[in-house]
Motif scaffolding. Structure first.
Motif, PDB file in Angstrom:
ATOM      1  N   THR A 103       0.856  -1.089  -0.197  1.00  0.00           N
ATOM      2  CA  THR A 103      -0.155  -0.068  -0.165  1.00  0.00           C
ATOM      3  C   THR A 103       0.841   1.315  -0.005  1.00  0.00           C
ATOM      4  OG1 THR A 103      -0.078   0.054   2.587  1.00  0.00           O
ATOM      5  CG2 THR A 103      -2.070  -1.047   1.077  1.00  0.00           C
ATOM      6  N   GLY A 131       4.394  -3.594   8.991  1.00  0.00           N
ATOM      7  CA  GLY A 131       2.876  -3.767   9.042  1.00  0.00           C
ATOM      8  C   GLY A 131       2.658  -5.227   8.714  1.00  0.00           C
ATOM      9  N   LEU A 163     -11.767  -2.532   2.515  1.00  0.00           N
ATOM     10  CA  LEU A 163     -11.026  -1.425   2.944  1.00  0.00           C
ATOM     11  C   LEU A 163     -10.864  -0.137   1.950  1.00  0.00           C
ATOM     12  CD1 LEU A 163      -8.165  -3.571   4.701  1.00  0.00           C
ATOM     13  CD2 LEU A 163      -9.929  -2.342   5.903  1.00  0.00           C
ATOM     14  N   LEU A 173      -9.874   3.295   3.372  1.00  0.00           N
ATOM     15  CA  LEU A 173      -9.115   3.142   4.654  1.00  0.00           C
ATOM     16  C   LEU A 173      -7.813   2.355   4.097  1.00  0.00           C
ATOM     17  CD1 LEU A 173     -11.630   1.211   6.909  1.00  0.00           C
ATOM     18  CD2 LEU A 173     -10.669   3.455   7.334  1.00  0.00           C
ATOM     19  N   LYS A 196      -4.173   3.840   3.987  1.00  0.00           N
ATOM     20  CA  LYS A 196      -3.735   4.277   5.190  1.00  0.00           C
ATOM     21  C   LYS A 196      -2.883   3.063   6.121  1.00  0.00           C
ATOM     22  CE  LYS A 196      -7.510   7.601   5.388  1.00  0.00           C
ATOM     23  NZ  LYS A 196      -8.738   8.237   6.254  1.00  0.00           N
ATOM     24  N   LYS A 197      -3.232   2.015   5.354  1.00  0.00           N
ATOM     25  CA  LYS A 197      -2.844   0.724   6.208  1.00  0.00           C
ATOM     26  C   LYS A 197      -1.298   0.273   5.706  1.00  0.00           C
ATOM     27  CE  LYS A 197      -6.600   1.125   8.546  1.00  0.00           C
ATOM     28  NZ  LYS A 197      -6.783   1.323  10.086  1.00  0.00           N
ATOM     29  N   ASN A 198      -0.446  -0.228   6.615  1.00  0.00           N
ATOM     30  CA  ASN A 198       0.687  -0.784   6.360  1.00  0.00           C
ATOM     31  C   ASN A 198       0.351  -2.144   5.880  1.00  0.00           C
ATOM     32  OD1 ASN A 198       1.506   1.621   8.493  1.00  0.00           O
ATOM     33  ND2 ASN A 198       3.143   1.257   6.915  1.00  0.00           N
ATOM     34  N   ILE A 199       0.234  -2.537   4.662  1.00  0.00           N
ATOM     35  CA  ILE A 199      -0.180  -4.042   4.424  1.00  0.00           C
ATOM     36  C   ILE A 199       0.889  -4.199   2.949  1.00  0.00           C
ATOM     37  CG2 ILE A 199      -1.802  -5.512   3.056  1.00  0.00           C
ATOM     38  CD1 ILE A 199      -3.827  -3.681   4.680  1.00  0.00           C
ATOM     39  N   LEU A 227      -7.223  -6.187   9.612  1.00  0.00           N
ATOM     40  CA  LEU A 227      -6.380  -5.178   8.831  1.00  0.00           C
ATOM     41  C   LEU A 227      -6.692  -3.847   9.147  1.00  0.00           C
ATOM     42  CD1 LEU A 227      -5.960  -7.059   5.422  1.00  0.00           C
ATOM     43  CD2 LEU A 227      -4.350  -7.000   6.772  1.00  0.00           C
ATOM     44  N   ASN A 228      -8.048  -3.779   9.368  1.00  0.00           N
ATOM     45  CA  ASN A 228      -8.632  -2.421   9.908  1.00  0.00           C
ATOM     46  C   ASN A 228      -7.664  -1.761  10.987  1.00  0.00           C
ATOM     47  OD1 ASN A 228     -10.225  -0.010   9.623  1.00  0.00           O
ATOM     48  ND2 ASN A 228     -11.335  -0.998  11.438  1.00  0.00           N
ATOM     49  N   GLY A 229      -7.617  -2.919  12.055  1.00  0.00           N
ATOM     50  CA  GLY A 229      -6.768  -2.518  13.203  1.00  0.00           C
ATOM     51  C   GLY A 229      -7.383  -1.720  14.207  1.00  0.00           C
ATOM     52  N   GLU A 230      -8.605  -1.226  14.388  1.00  0.00           N
ATOM     53  CA  GLU A 230      -9.312  -0.549  15.431  1.00  0.00           C
ATOM     54  C   GLU A 230      -9.588  -1.454  16.512  1.00  0.00           C
ATOM     55  OE1 GLU A 230     -12.808   1.183  13.713  1.00  0.00           O
ATOM     56  OE2 GLU A 230     -11.830   2.577  12.466  1.00  0.00           O
TER      57      GLU A 230
END
Length: 714
Positions: free
Chosen positions: A410, A417, A466, A471, A474-477, A711-714
């Motif tokens: 990403t 990530g 996502l 989203l 914004k994620k480290n994937i 993966l959203n991680g909330e």
């Protein structure tokens, strides 16, 4: 929401045709209008004949739902194929299957279709209905004191079949004879109510809404609504007047009687009650239509239009009241996405698009990419690269070898990530044509569907969800896919090792186990190629030399003693073949040996013991052992933070979850011990690496949801 519109029209798919055949059919134009109306409401709609194949078709169209997901629903238009209880057949099947459906249950249809039983219930409830009797045959005596003119009609037919006014004994007997010979059924005989005919449609359950009364104006001819009138074959036009010209008091009275009748027969969702009103204004209930016609020219649709429900609105209103009955008020009410949590939006996105996910899986499965097929592998690699590019992921050349492993990330980058790892090749020595995709209720079949395609689609579905919520970037994937699973990752292992060091954690999208179990421990694998060669020996010749096949068999038996179940060590001979000349004994033996293990030291010692065992110690025998595959194990870790987080998410969303140990090696063994890793994150499988390979259908959306949430991680 998935809606199956079920009707009877052309199909006679039953085991045997016998008994009373259905004469009622919905027109194709009406079926089309209903379908289009429901599609306009945002539903996914398919149409099916209500025959013996219905169960299989519904299994394919409506897989078992996951907790919180909206189930499929049947819009029942089925009058049945044959038999006196034909209205009950499809509702009965749906009750058994656990599929919600529009309309009354089989018991209500049984009551409403039998006009005599209906009238008995009405009388018991104190509801007005014309005096009547039943004649079983044309010669049966009239036991009730009935006044002419009378109405004759079959006791358990609909759509005015056999309906007729009779004015004397002769006409009565003739009418009963026609019904007896045509329908092979008793005749309901009731007093004809001179006056007006009015219908009241009913919609809803709690409360039941009575639609405006509709009066039928017959013009010339019999003042009843005949079958010929309904099919436009009578030569006259029956006019509908809505609302019927009644006083407010008369309207309220007839609507209340309709509601009381609806409840007396335990109707659901929709129905129509037919009345006659005599010259003094007294209403009489003629019958209850538990499946009120939804034809565009029917009185039910006509009355709904008068209260502002056009055809499309009416169809969707029927779905709403049915869903309210099954699932409670507000089940289909639109929600303000701004007020929903991110997790709820991810859940709604994935469950609503389950069919699209399965369609995507079908597309991937029907592309062949066996390990030994470079053309197929190139095709599937390019397709996956295109999909990842559309998701705005970018290639990472540092972790791409261009031959067997490719990595994307990403915009936020892979560093620290989550790295997703998935194979794109289908392992196994396969010949012939690829096995195509097919669907059953709980399992999806096809070549490589579990070993490769399930992981690809699970990953893409989660990433798509996502991205739709803005989203993903914004994620480290990172995503690493490789093409040599069938070669034991001989060429891609070093690339995976490097990429895994960059990430904070790794998820391997290999098949898991049923009941939502991922893999937290996998055995390592060592695989060897063994060649034993010797001089050709003639059968029956006396010699001090042992032939190579006998030598191999002796040592192969000793190999079995190396296995240790308690220490999770297994040694096996996987393949054996030999070469010989004509009638001579074999002079060359090829074999494949494998070791699966957890303890790497014990595996090394076993390897040395095997090499020592097969040393050339017989005259004229030469041996060669080459290591083909060495795949490290995945060792179970205590208090694994990844598993704890996955368990917490699964509990919150009522998803099945657990852990399991696997005998098969995977890319998880290539991840360093310092980097947390979970394997078996793809849906569960059956028949892995066989022509009957299959993937658990419900887990496809369950795994996609769990991965997206994680993966959203909330």
């Amino acid at each position: 929401m998935k809606i199956a519109v079920v009707y009877n029209r052309e199909s006679q798919a039953v085991i045997n045709l016998f008994g009373t055949q259905n004469r009622e059919k919905y027109g194709l134009e009406t079926i089309k209008m209903i379908r289009e109306g429901l599609i306009s409401g945002g539903h996914q709609v398919k149409t099916f004949e209500g025959d013996k194949n219905l169960i299989k078709k519904l299994e394919e169209f409506m897989p078992t739902v996951i907790s919180g997901e909206r189930p499929g629903l049947v819009f029942n238009l089925s009058y049945g194929i044959q038999g006196r209880g034909r209205y009950m057949h499809v509702p009965g099947m749906l009750e058994m299957l656990g599929v919600p459906y529009v309309g009354s249950g089989p018991e209500t249809h049984a009551l409403a279709l039998d006009k005599v039983v209906t009238k008995m219930i009405l009388l018991q409830r104190g509801l007005p209905t014309p005096k009547f009797t039943v004649l079983d045959t044309p010669d049966s005596p009239v036991t009730e004191d009935l006044k002419y003119p009378l109405i004759v009609k079959p006791k358990d037919e609909a759509v005015s079949f056999g309906l007729k006014i009779v004015y004397d004994e002769e006409e009565l007997r003739e009418g009963v004879k026609v019904i007896y010979e045509t329908y092979h059924a008793p005749t309901l005989v009731e007093e004809y109510i001179e006056g007006r005919e009015v219908n009241v449609g009913l919609l809803g359950n709690n409360p039941v809404q009575a639609l405006p009364p509709v009066e039928l104006e017959f013009g010339d001819g019999p003042q009843i609504f005949t079958y010929e009138d309904k099919k436009n074959k009578s030569g006259r036009t029956v006019e509908k007047v809505c609302p019927a010209p009644l006083t407010e008091e008369e309207t309220e009275k007839i609507q209340q009687l309709a509601i009381d009748t609806f409840k007396a027969l335990n109707c659901y969702d929709t129905a129509r009650v037919d009345f006659r009103i005599d010259r003094e204004g007294n209403p009489y209930i003629l019958e209850v239509n538990s499946m009120a016609s939804l034809g565009a020219d029917g009185s039910f649709v006509y009355a709904a239009d008068k209260i502002g429900l056009d055809y499309k609105d009416l169809m969707n209103r029927i779905i709403n009241v049915t869903c309210e009955r099954y699932f409670g008020a507000g089940f289909l009410a639109p929600t303000d996405e701004e007020l929903q949590s991110t997790e709820v939006r991810l859940f709604n996105r994935l469950t609503k698009k389950r069919s699209l996910i399965e369609t995507d899986l079908k597309t991937w499965t029907n592309i062949s990419s066996r390990t030994e097929d470079p053309v197929g592998l190139s095709r599937i690699r390019k397709k996956l690269e295109d999909r990842l590019t559309k998701l705005s992921l970018i290639p990472v050349m540092e972790y791409t070898n261009g031959r067997s492993a490719w990595t994307f990330e990403t915009k936020a980058g892979l560093k620290n990530g989550t790295l997703l790892v998935v194979p794109i090749d289908v392992p196994g020595d396969r010949t012939g044509f690829p096995i195509p995709f097919r669907t059953e209720q709980e399992w999806l079949y096809g070549e490589g569907i579990a070993s490769s395609r399930g992981g690809i689609v699970t990953m893409l579905s989660a990433l798509n969800a996502l991205k739709e919520q803005k989203l993903l970037n914004k994620k480290n994937i990172g995503v690493l896919f490789y093409s040599d699973e069938g070669r034991g990752m001989r060429y891609s292992s070093s690339t995976i090792q490097k990429a895994a060091k960059e990430a904070a954690e790794v998820i391997i999208l290999q098949p898991g186990f049923t009941d939502g179990k991922v893999v937290d421990q996998r055995r390592g694998t060592k695989q060897f190629s063994l060649i034993i060669e010797g001089d050709p020996i003639r059968i029956g010749k006396e010699t001090e030399s042992i032939d190579v096949l006998s030598s191999f068999i002796q040592n192969a038996e000793k190999i079995q003693s190396f296995s240790n179940r308690r220490k999770k060590l297994a040694v096996a001979v996987q393949d054996v073949r030999s070469e010989r000349y004509s009638v001579l004994k074999p002079h060359r033996v090829y074999a494949t040996l494998s070791i699966t293990y957890i303890d790497e030291k014990l595996a090394y010692e076993t390897e040395m013991a095997i090499r020592d065992l097969f040393k050339a110690n017989a005259k004229g025998v030469r041996t060669n052992i080459e290591k083909l595959v060495e795949r490290p194990p995945l060792i179970r870790q205590k208090n694994d933070p990844m598993l704890e987080r996955l368990k917490e998410l699964s509990d919150r969303w009522q998803l099945p979850f657990g852990t399991e140990s696997s005998l098969l090696s995977s890319a998880a063994g290539e991840v360093g011990r310092s980097t947390p890793a979970v394997c078996g994150f793809a849906p569960a499988s059956k028949g892995l690496y066989t022509p009957n390979e299959s993937l658990h259908r419900s887990e496809l959306v369950q795994r996609s949801l769990l991965l997206a949430l994680y993966l959203n991680g909330e």
